[in-house]
Write a protein that holds these residues in place. Structure first.
Motif, mmCIF file in Angstrom:
data_model
loop_
_atom_site.group_PDB
_atom_site.id
_atom_site.type_symbol
_atom_site.label_atom_id
_atom_site.label_comp_id
_atom_site.label_asym_id
_atom_site.label_seq_id
_atom_site.Cartn_x
_atom_site.Cartn_y
_atom_site.Cartn_z
ATOM 1 N N PRO A 116 0.791 -1.235 0.000
ATOM 2 C CA PRO A 116 0.000 0.000 0.000
ATOM 3 C C PRO A 116 0.821 1.282 0.000
ATOM 4 O O PRO A 116 0.458 2.245 -0.672
ATOM 5 C CB PRO A 116 -0.825 -0.117 1.289
ATOM 6 N N TYR B 24 2.508 6.898 4.550
ATOM 7 C CA TYR B 24 1.838 5.603 4.706
ATOM 8 C C TYR B 24 2.665 4.667 5.566
ATOM 9 O O TYR B 24 2.124 3.882 6.342
ATOM 10 C CB TYR B 24 1.557 4.968 3.347
ATOM 11 N N THR C 87 1.575 2.747 8.916
ATOM 12 C CA THR C 87 1.816 1.317 9.123
ATOM 13 C C THR C 87 2.498 1.055 10.458
ATOM 14 O O THR C 87 2.170 0.085 11.150
ATOM 15 C CB THR C 87 2.692 0.756 7.984
ATOM 16 N N THR D 153 -6.269 -0.701 -1.681
ATOM 17 C CA THR D 153 -5.603 -1.207 -0.475
ATOM 18 C C THR D 153 -5.043 -2.591 -0.763
ATOM 19 O O THR D 153 -5.714 -3.613 -0.587
ATOM 20 C CB THR D 153 -6.582 -1.253 0.722
ATOM 21 N N SER E 274 -16.816 -0.214 -1.810
ATOM 22 C CA SER E 274 -16.073 1.020 -1.523
ATOM 23 C C SER E 274 -16.863 2.244 -1.979
ATOM 24 O O SER E 274 -16.789 3.315 -1.361
ATOM 25 C CB SER E 274 -14.692 0.982 -2.186
ATOM 26 N N HIS F 38 -11.641 -1.497 2.518
ATOM 27 C CA HIS F 38 -11.109 -2.406 3.538
ATOM 28 C C HIS F 38 -12.030 -3.614 3.639
ATOM 29 O O HIS F 38 -12.438 -4.165 2.620
ATOM 30 C CB HIS F 38 -10.964 -1.662 4.868
ATOM 31 N N ILE G 118 -9.004 3.746 -0.002
ATOM 32 C CA ILE G 118 -7.767 3.491 0.735
ATOM 33 C C ILE G 118 -8.061 2.874 2.097
ATOM 34 O O ILE G 118 -9.222 2.680 2.475
ATOM 35 C CB ILE G 118 -6.920 4.774 0.881
ATOM 36 N N ASP G 119 -6.999 2.589 2.841
ATOM 37 C CA ASP G 119 -7.084 1.907 4.128
ATOM 38 C C ASP G 119 -8.026 2.627 5.086
ATOM 39 O O ASP G 119 -8.041 3.859 5.171
ATOM 40 C CB ASP G 119 -5.687 1.811 4.749
#
Length: 463
Positions: free
Chosen positions: A20, A53, A57, A138, A181, A201, A333-334
């Protein structure tokens, strides 16, 4: 030639698409190039987004690692025949099952990911007809879901050939990524005040359902209050006296986690923690509890810093992609990206109440002598409950995540018992969802992505 192209795809998928941080950085780089920004700005944007990012993480990984020993401890300390639901544990089990049971390799999973990803992009490209606006980006989640979806289709159709499996599941998974999404586009735009992304996600249906439920409850309260504006959010609550310390997010998180983790660690006991090598011999039990508890606030702050670092770059750069390649699209995205918006305390409180609900269910399973105890891992507990709380607060738990514990079992039953008709029903059912969303508000449906300020001015003023 086919092998050469496959090797290129495998390299791209392994190093960029399923990583990602680099995928987000690549999207930012491409977006700025399409906007014809100077080369040095393109490189700077790539680096800032990628590093941001990586920071996210570190934060999310720290949260997971900080809590996982507690779940393991509950299982081992009390000799429970327990199963811990965790998407990463689940992915390993699925990978083994594909090879041992069906003789399929991880390479097929990567091809499925490609087909589904292309399907997602095509559905968004033809949004005039599909009404879909979100591209699922993701990558780590895409790997998990591709492996699990592959296993599900083989479970339903064990004799299905390799090509058929890839085509059918690529169609279904691509539709799921695009549709689910897309459900979060509007509510995420309103949460972030037009940041220009959606959630991609494992709990997208859950986010949408509970956001709408919160909106319904707010409207009900407004009727009770004789049409006065009622918008009871966590950030609006001012606690009196000594309770006012909970108005500060970092203090509230630290104290709540100290109470929560402290009780669990006291129950596990110092002897067990030393025996399991979570603690060192001679280490202070009190300060071990404090460090474990306060690290929650530390990692949450790191996560939110990462979000702020890369979201702004992604928002600006994606305009280049949406203006040229995919008009009217947003990146999915996440889910952790939403934690930097709305009430910070919603994240902590959402996690706590989800955890308390789990412990209540564990107690009931033990009380009724269940042969197996199911313990949700930290990832489902935190990323499901926390994000649902963030969205619900703004609007007035077999991967262990909401969609894979609700929608996908339904898809599986339909395909298992209805065969190819079931596949058709799943695909058609998914594609109907954005049509219903569009019909509810045709004028504002694409406007909320294209020009959020104009959307907010028009529709918020009407409300």
């Amino acid at each position: 030639m086919a092998d050469f192209l496959l090797s290129i795809w495998t390299y791209f998928a392994t190093n960029i698409l399923t990583q990602p941080a680099y995928l987000i950085g690549f999207i930012v780089l491409l977006g700025y190039i399409l906007l014809k920004r100077p080369f040095y700005e393109c490189i700077a944007g790539f680096l800032k987004a990628t590093v941001g990012y990586f920071i996210l993480t570190v934060g999310s990984g720290g949260l997971v690692n900080n809590f996982r020993p507690i779940l393991v401890g509950l299982k081992e300390r009390f000799n429970l025949d327990a199963m811990v639901t965790d998407p990463y544990f689940g992915q390993n089990a699925v990978d083994s099952g594909l090879e041992e049971t069906f003789g399929r390799t991880f390479g097929d999973v990567m091809i499925l990911l490609l087909i589904a990803f292309v399907m997602n992009i095509l559905l968004v490209r033809f949004q005039k007809y599909t009404k879909l606006r979100s591209v699922f980006t993701t990558g780590n989640v895409q790997i998990q879901q591709s492996a699990t979806a592959f296993w599900i289709l083989l479970f339903c159709f064990p004799s299905l050939g390799r090509i058929q499996v890839l085509i059918f599941m690529g169609l279904i998974l691509g539709c799921y990524w695009a549709v689910a999404s897309n459900l979060t586009v509007g509510i995420t735009q309103e949460l972030t005040e037009g940041a220009g992304f959606s959630v991609a996600h494992q709990q997208m249906f859950g986010i949408y359902i509970f956001a709408k439920l919160a909106e319904f409850l707010k409207k009900r309260d407004q009727k009770k209050e004789h049409s006065k504006k009622v918008d009871k959010k966590l950030e609006d609550i001012e606690l009196p006296g000594f309770l006012s310390i909970f108005n500060e997010n970092m203090v509230a998180t630290s104290l709540l986690m100290l109470l929560f983790f402290g009780i669990i660690l006291l129950v596990l006991g110092k002897d067990y923690l030393i025996q399991a090598q979570f603690m060192q011999e001679g280490q202070s039990f009190l300060f071990y509890i404090m460090t474990t508890s306060l690290n929650f606030a530390v990692y949450l702050a790191i996560l939110q810093l990462g979000v702020r670092t890369f979201v702004d770059e992604l928002t600006q750069s994606f305009q280049g992609i949406s203006n040229t390649i995919l008009p009217g699209a947003v990146p999915g995205i996440d889910v952790a990206a939403t934690f930097g918006f709305g009430s910070p305390n919603a994240v902590t409180i959402g996690f706590l109440f989800g955890a308390l609900g789990q412990f209540l269910m564990i107690a009931l399973l033990i009380l009724f002598k269940s042969p197996t105890i199911v313990i949700a891992g930290f990832i489902p507990l935190f990323f499901d409950n926390a994000v649902i709380a963030v969205f619900a607060n703004n609007r007035g738990g077999y991967l262990g995540m909401f969609d894979w514990a609700t929608a996908w079992p339904l898809f599986t039953v339909m395909m298992k018992f209805l065969g190819y008709v079931g596949i058709a029903l799943v695909v058609v059912g998914l594609l109907i969802i954005p049509q219903l969303q569009y019909r509810k508000n045709p004028d504002g449906y694409f406007l909320i992505v294209d020009d959020y300020e104009q959307y907010a001015e028009k529709y918020h003023n009407e409300n």
